[in-house]
Design an enzyme around this catalytic site. Structure first.
Site, PDB file in Angstrom:
ATOM      1  N   TYR A 211      -8.382  -3.833 -11.269  1.00 50.79           N
ATOM      2  CA  TYR A 211      -8.455  -2.425 -10.875  1.00 50.79           C
ATOM      3  C   TYR A 211      -7.080  -1.778 -10.968  1.00 50.79           C
ATOM      4  O   TYR A 211      -6.963  -0.596 -11.291  1.00 50.79           O
ATOM      5  CB  TYR A 211      -9.128  -2.252  -9.506  1.00 50.79           C
ATOM      6  CG  TYR A 211      -8.265  -2.521  -8.302  1.00 50.79           C
ATOM      7  CD1 TYR A 211      -7.467  -1.509  -7.761  1.00 50.79           C
ATOM      8  CD2 TYR A 211      -8.255  -3.761  -7.667  1.00 50.79           C
ATOM      9  CE1 TYR A 211      -6.684  -1.745  -6.651  1.00 50.79           C
ATOM     10  CE2 TYR A 211      -7.469  -3.995  -6.555  1.00 50.79           C
ATOM     11  CZ  TYR A 211      -6.680  -2.990  -6.056  1.00 50.79           C
ATOM     12  OH  TYR A 211      -5.901  -3.222  -4.967  1.00 50.79           O
TER      13      TYR A 211
ATOM     14  N   HIS B   3     -26.604  20.464  -0.410  1.00 52.41           N
ATOM     15  CA  HIS B   3     -26.674  21.001  -1.754  1.00 52.41           C
ATOM     16  C   HIS B   3     -25.642  22.090  -1.943  1.00 52.41           C
ATOM     17  O   HIS B   3     -25.450  22.896  -1.049  1.00 52.41           O
ATOM     18  CB  HIS B   3     -28.087  21.557  -1.991  1.00 52.41           C
ATOM     19  CG  HIS B   3     -28.364  21.809  -3.437  1.00 52.41           C
ATOM     20  ND1 HIS B   3     -28.380  20.795  -4.382  1.00 52.41           N
ATOM     21  CD2 HIS B   3     -28.610  22.963  -4.101  1.00 52.41           C
ATOM     22  CE1 HIS B   3     -28.648  21.335  -5.563  1.00 52.41           C
ATOM     23  NE2 HIS B   3     -28.777  22.632  -5.418  1.00 52.41           N
TER      24      HIS B   3
ATOM     25  N   LYS C 243      -0.298   5.322  -6.083  1.00 52.59           N
ATOM     26  CA  LYS C 243      -1.417   5.279  -7.034  1.00 52.59           C
ATOM     27  C   LYS C 243      -2.288   6.516  -6.902  1.00 52.59           C
ATOM     28  O   LYS C 243      -2.587   7.193  -7.877  1.00 52.59           O
ATOM     29  CB  LYS C 243      -2.219   3.990  -6.802  1.00 52.59           C
ATOM     30  CG  LYS C 243      -3.492   3.831  -7.567  1.00 52.59           C
ATOM     31  CD  LYS C 243      -4.720   4.341  -6.854  1.00 52.59           C
ATOM     32  CE  LYS C 243      -5.065   3.689  -5.535  1.00 52.59           C
ATOM     33  NZ  LYS C 243      -5.643   2.376  -5.651  1.00 52.59           N
TER      34      LYS C 243
ATOM     35  N   CYS D 299      -1.680   1.799  -2.908  1.00 49.26           N
ATOM     36  CA  CYS D 299      -2.617   2.901  -2.649  1.00 49.26           C
ATOM     37  C   CYS D 299      -1.971   4.284  -2.695  1.00 49.26           C
ATOM     38  O   CYS D 299      -2.479   5.182  -3.370  1.00 49.26           O
ATOM     39  CB  CYS D 299      -3.282   2.772  -1.284  1.00 49.26           C
ATOM     40  SG  CYS D 299      -3.233   1.163  -0.530  1.00 49.26           S
TER      41      CYS D 299
ATOM     42  N   CYS E 170       0.825  -1.205   0.000  1.00 52.94           N
ATOM     43  CA  CYS E 170       0.000   0.000   0.000  1.00 52.94           C
ATOM     44  C   CYS E 170       0.859   1.256   0.000  1.00 52.94           C
ATOM     45  O   CYS E 170       0.685   2.145  -0.822  1.00 52.94           O
ATOM     46  CB  CYS E 170      -0.930  -0.004   1.206  1.00 52.94           C
ATOM     47  SG  CYS E 170      -1.850   1.517   1.391  1.00 52.94           S
TER      48      CYS E 170
ATOM     49  N   GLU F  82      -6.643   1.615 -13.083  1.00 51.11           N
ATOM     50  CA  GLU F  82      -6.146   2.796 -12.364  1.00 51.11           C
ATOM     51  C   GLU F  82      -4.854   3.308 -12.991  1.00 51.11           C
ATOM     52  O   GLU F  82      -4.703   4.503 -13.242  1.00 51.11           O
ATOM     53  CB  GLU F  82      -5.908   2.456 -10.886  1.00 51.11           C
ATOM     54  CG  GLU F  82      -7.196   2.312 -10.103  1.00 51.11           C
ATOM     55  CD  GLU F  82      -6.971   1.946  -8.635  1.00 51.11           C
ATOM     56  OE1 GLU F  82      -7.888   2.161  -7.832  1.00 51.11           O
ATOM     57  OE2 GLU F  82      -5.878   1.455  -8.290  1.00 51.11           O
TER      58      GLU F  82
ATOM     59  N   GLU G 121     -25.589  13.938  -2.555  1.00 51.57           N
ATOM     60  CA  GLU G 121     -27.005  14.153  -2.221  1.00 51.57           C
ATOM     61  C   GLU G 121     -27.941  13.329  -3.117  1.00 51.57           C
ATOM     62  O   GLU G 121     -29.094  13.107  -2.750  1.00 51.57           O
ATOM     63  CB  GLU G 121     -27.368  15.640  -2.313  1.00 51.57           C
ATOM     64  CG  GLU G 121     -27.313  16.190  -3.727  1.00 51.57           C
ATOM     65  CD  GLU G 121     -27.710  17.662  -3.810  1.00 51.57           C
ATOM     66  OE1 GLU G 121     -28.644  18.056  -3.093  1.00 51.57           O
ATOM     67  OE2 GLU G 121     -27.096  18.407  -4.597  1.00 51.57           O
TER      68      GLU G 121
END
Lengths: 622, 214
Positions: free
Chosen positions: A325, A597, A170, A167, A162, A329, A602
């Site tokens: 992935y 908002h 990346k 992670c 990671c 990515e 939302e």
């Protein structure tokens, strides 16, 4: 299974039994229905001792075991109890030993002889979390960590995948790409950028969403600057982990660990010096490394994600092989840097993820200039010219016909999956079971392997998530259960996660495909909607590309069992809904939630259109 | 997160000092507890504690090897403040200019390994400033040259040892380095002072002066 006649079979069985005796502090050969066996097992439970009970009536060759035990110990009856490799005997012997204290002596003798209470193999997220927690609870803990260099010679520091090759780099490179998009958008918001500069040769004009080549914003990206900045940050993290281990009194040794006995490992450092350590318990947290293709030229000329983030030169025109992935990515951010990127896909995108979402994320990449070669597999890679980067020729064949294609690239990145690092750590010396196909380690819901004193966390677990926060949680909770009287087990259900494709994809819970398999289409209601983030409106891009979907279980009060979001800041959006799902959120509760908002998140408070209705889902105004 | 390990600008130093102070004191406390000392948390006792802790540490690592016989930095033999008989080595017949050139060169040097540290720092007749730095640390790149300049100004009364914490992690860990840059001053094998983070030229000059006892 018939009685074993030949000697080889007998010897195999004998060594199997010996391994069980050697690798378990308390080993009970038992029969599930035998009251004396129950009595002995209850005693061990009462003493809070870990024991391994083998129920001879429940296994196929139980009688053979019993015969061999007779040969080995002179005792045929069960229970047949061993403590620290010493034969104690049956029920009466064991109870007597408990009474006169010899049982305790047997137990203590061994425990004190170990160098450590706990040795963790692997200094990644899971291993570090677990070792630090164990040390904090007063245990003598050690971490053995060693990075085997890639075929290209890339290596890195403490912290695991990671931090070093996953992670962290990346997401930083994904951020780099998004800043590129932001510079494009900025012009529409009134920022005037000096356009006299030259775009670098390797960068091509970006395509607009209609596919036509728009005006080139002549900003250059410098690979070295990005790579150095990312490497520097990682360097500081490596050091931080090292200091944390020192501060928490975890003994850290940078050496490759291999079991040579159930309680003993050999640690080989980079100079080849071997040291031996023993421990009462072990945690295997060795993680995974990228898989190669097994075709000519793959290890010689191709790179993997292990090399990409510290590549000393800009990769140039790149072929990404795979649709994991990692592939999408990496392909995504490389394209975002302005490079020519092609992704070669054997069958589907993002296996295991919701396929509708995966395809939408893929389509978005395609619209933004990433080329997809679908239904092809590479058969060889050849070097046309060495260099930084050089030129490579890739030959691939169709999965559906005899068609063979060729292509020329500067860099070929293989991202077709990862293999657990469990085959070269001497697990055969411990008896730990490994799935022979995948190399993954099956564990109980308490991360215990079939050998009671050996546990495993992280990416090597069979059927569990390969995610850093999951490994950290599992490691920490495991240490608390082992040494802190903790009861909490790691919950592998409803784990939120995000794929950082150019249009990010966040999800939690079941994919639609899996939900249908489990519950049946008729018992599900899927609510969905496209949306257009406010920040995309002014630059007038990606209209109706972002997509929100929830899957509800009609049989359970419309509880949300799947959450899917394709849009900006997917990680930030998904995290909170992950908590909601942990709390058992229902559709009604989402409807009763007031939205913020103007945001993207939302949309989940106002989902009205069901997929089954076939209603219109394109967004329209406030 | 990164900033925790990399002390940077002066303006924000207060917060970071506190942080590194905390980390540093925690490390020291652990070291002391291990060696049987009790810990009284006060700044006054900090210096004393650091002295004692390092004396202990240093003793533990003090080994006599054949490398100890290796010649000391050439500069030493010409340093006026130096009276040691243990510093011979350079042939008197060599020209003075060569020696002077070496003098300038040897005012600061990169530590090669643990033995090198032993010889050139622990057993140094001169006080030594040890600059723990890292490639990835921006502030280190600012502090390093400044410190080098401050050391050079002292004309051989003090030397500077540069330790890359990623190449010599054990040394950094042993000396309780948590954040970089960390500079410690060693005289006669004992840690006599230290600071973490960046300082300006004047501050460095006064730090160096204090070390050589001006």
């Amino acid at each position: 299974m018939p009685p074993i006649e030949n000697d080889t079979g007998k010897n195999d069985l004998k060594s199997q039994i010996q391994l069980l005796i050697d690798s378990n502090q308390v080993m009970v050969f038992s029969k599930s229905y035998c009251p004396y066996c129950v009595k002995v097992k209850d005693l061990f439970k009462e003493l809070k001792l870990e024991f391994n009970a083998m129920e001879l009536d429940l296994i196929e060759d139980g009688t053979n075991y019993q015969d061999m035990l007779l040969e080995m110990t002179g005792q045929k009856s069960v229970p047949n109890v061993f403590i620290n490799k010493t034969h104690v005997g049956g029920c009466d012997n064991t109870l007597q030993a408990h009474k006169d204290g010899s049982l305790q002596q047997l137990l203590c003798a061994e425990t004190e002889a170990y160098d450590y209470d706990l040795i963790v193999i692997g200094g990644g997220s899971g291993g570090l979390a677990c070792s630090k927690e164990a040390a904090a609870l007063g245990k003598k803990a050690m971490v053995l960590d060693y990075v085997v260099p890639t075929p290209k010679g890339t290596t890195w520091g403490l912290g695991g995948t990671c931090v070093n090759v996953g992670c962290i780099p990346k997401k930083l490179m994904h951020q780099t790409a998004m800043l590129g998009t932001a510079i494009q958008d900025a012009r529409k918001f009134g920022w005037e950028i000096d356009e006299k500069g030259e775009a670098s040769e390797q960068q091509r004009p970006r395509r607009s969403r209609r596919g036509d080549i728009g005006p080139v914003c002549r900003v250059k990206h410098n690979w070295d600057t990005m790579k150095d900045a990312v490497s520097n940050y990682i360097g500081s993290l490596n050091w931080g982990y090292r200091v944390a281990l020192r501060d928490k009194n975890v003994n850290y040794v940078n050496a490759y660990a291999e079991f040579i006995e159930p309680h003993k490992v050999k640690a080989t450092n980079k100079r080849g010096k071997e040291t031996f350590y023993t421990a009462e318990k072990f945690i295997i947290a060795t993680g995974e490394r990228p898989r190669y293709l097994g075709i000519p030229g793959d290890k010689e000329f191709c790179i993997t994600s292990d090399d990409l983030f510290s590549l000393p030169h800009c990769p140039g025109k790149t072929l990404v092989i795979g649709a994991s992935y990692v592939a999408l990515e990496c392909g995504g951010f490389l394209a975002g840097l302005g490079l020519d990127v092609t992704v070669m896909v054997r069958s589907i995108l993002l296996r295991g993820f919701d396929q509708e979402m995966a395809n939408r994320a893929g389509e978005h990449m395609e619209e933004h200039g990433v080329k997809f070669l679908r239904k092809y597999v590479p058969i060889k890679v050849e070097e046309l010219e060495a260099g930084s980067p050089g030129r490579l020729k890739v030959t691939a064949k169709s999965t559906e016909s005899d068609e063979v294609i060729e292509g020329e690239y500067n860099t070929v990145l293989i991202a077709v999956g990862r293999d657990a690092c469990t085959d070269k750590i001497g697990l055969d010396k411990t008896g730990v079971k490994v799935n022979p196909k995948t190399g993954k380690v099956p564990v109980s819901d308490e991360e215990q392997t079939n050998v009671p004193h050996i546990y495993a966390v992280g990416d090597i677990l069979e059927g569990k998530w390969e995610l850093t926060p999951v490994a950290i949680q599992a490691g920490r909770l495991l240490a608390r259960r082992l040494y802190g009287g903790g009861k909490l087990k790691c919950d592998y259900i409803n784990v939120p996660t995000t794929v950082f494709t150019p249009l990010e994809y966040g999800c939690c819970g079941l994919s639609e495909d899996r939900a249908i398999e489990l519950y049946g289409q008729e018992n599900l209601e899927v609510f969905h909607s496209l949306f257009w983030p406010l920040e995309f409106t002014v630059p007038n891009r990606d209209n109706n590309k972002c997509y929100a979907k929830i899957i509800c279980n009609k049989l359970d009060n419309d509880r949300v069992i799947g959450f899917h979001y394709l849009g900006p800041n997917a990680g930030e959006v998904t995290q909170g809904f992950g908590t909601a799902m942990k709390c058992g959120a229902t559709k009604e509760q989402l409807d009763n939630t007031i939205g913020i908002h103007p945001t993207c998140a939302e949309i989940f408070t106002t989902l009205e259109v069901t997929k089954s209705s076939g209603g219109e889902i394109t967004a329209s105004g406030c | 997160m990164s900033m925790r390990w990399c002390s940077s600008t002066q303006t924000k130093n207060l917060e970071r000092w506190t942080l590194s102070w905390r980390t540093a004191s925690k490390v020291l406390r652990n070291a002391l507890l291990r060696t049987g000392f009790t810990w009284h948390f006060s700044k006054q006792s900090f210096l004393l504690s650091i002295l004692m802790a390092h004396r202990l540490l240093v003793r533990r690592f003090w080994t006599l090897s054949s490398k100890d016989l290796r010649c000391l930095p050439v500069s030493s033999s010409f340093s006026t403040s130096l009276q040691s008989s243990r510093v011979p080595v350079l042939s008197r017949s060599r020209s003075r200019s060569l020696a002077l050139a070496s003098l300038r060169q040897a005012a600061s040097f990169n530590i090669q390994d643990h033995d090198d540290f032993d010889v050139r720092v622990i057993k140094s007749e001169l006080p030594v400033l040890v600059d723990f730095h890292a490639q990835w640390c921006g502030p280190c790149k600012i502090l390093g040259p400044r410190l080098e300049k401050a050391v050079a100004k002292q004309n051989g009364k003090v030397t500077m040892a540069k330790v890359d914490i990623d190449d010599h992690t054990d040394l950094a860990i042993e000396y309780g380095v948590s954040a970089v840059p960390t500079v410690i001053a060693i005289r006669g094998g004992d840690v006599i002072d230290h600071f973490v983070g960046i300082k300006d030229d004047d501050e460095l000059e006064s730090f160096v002066s204090k070390i050589i006892g001006k």
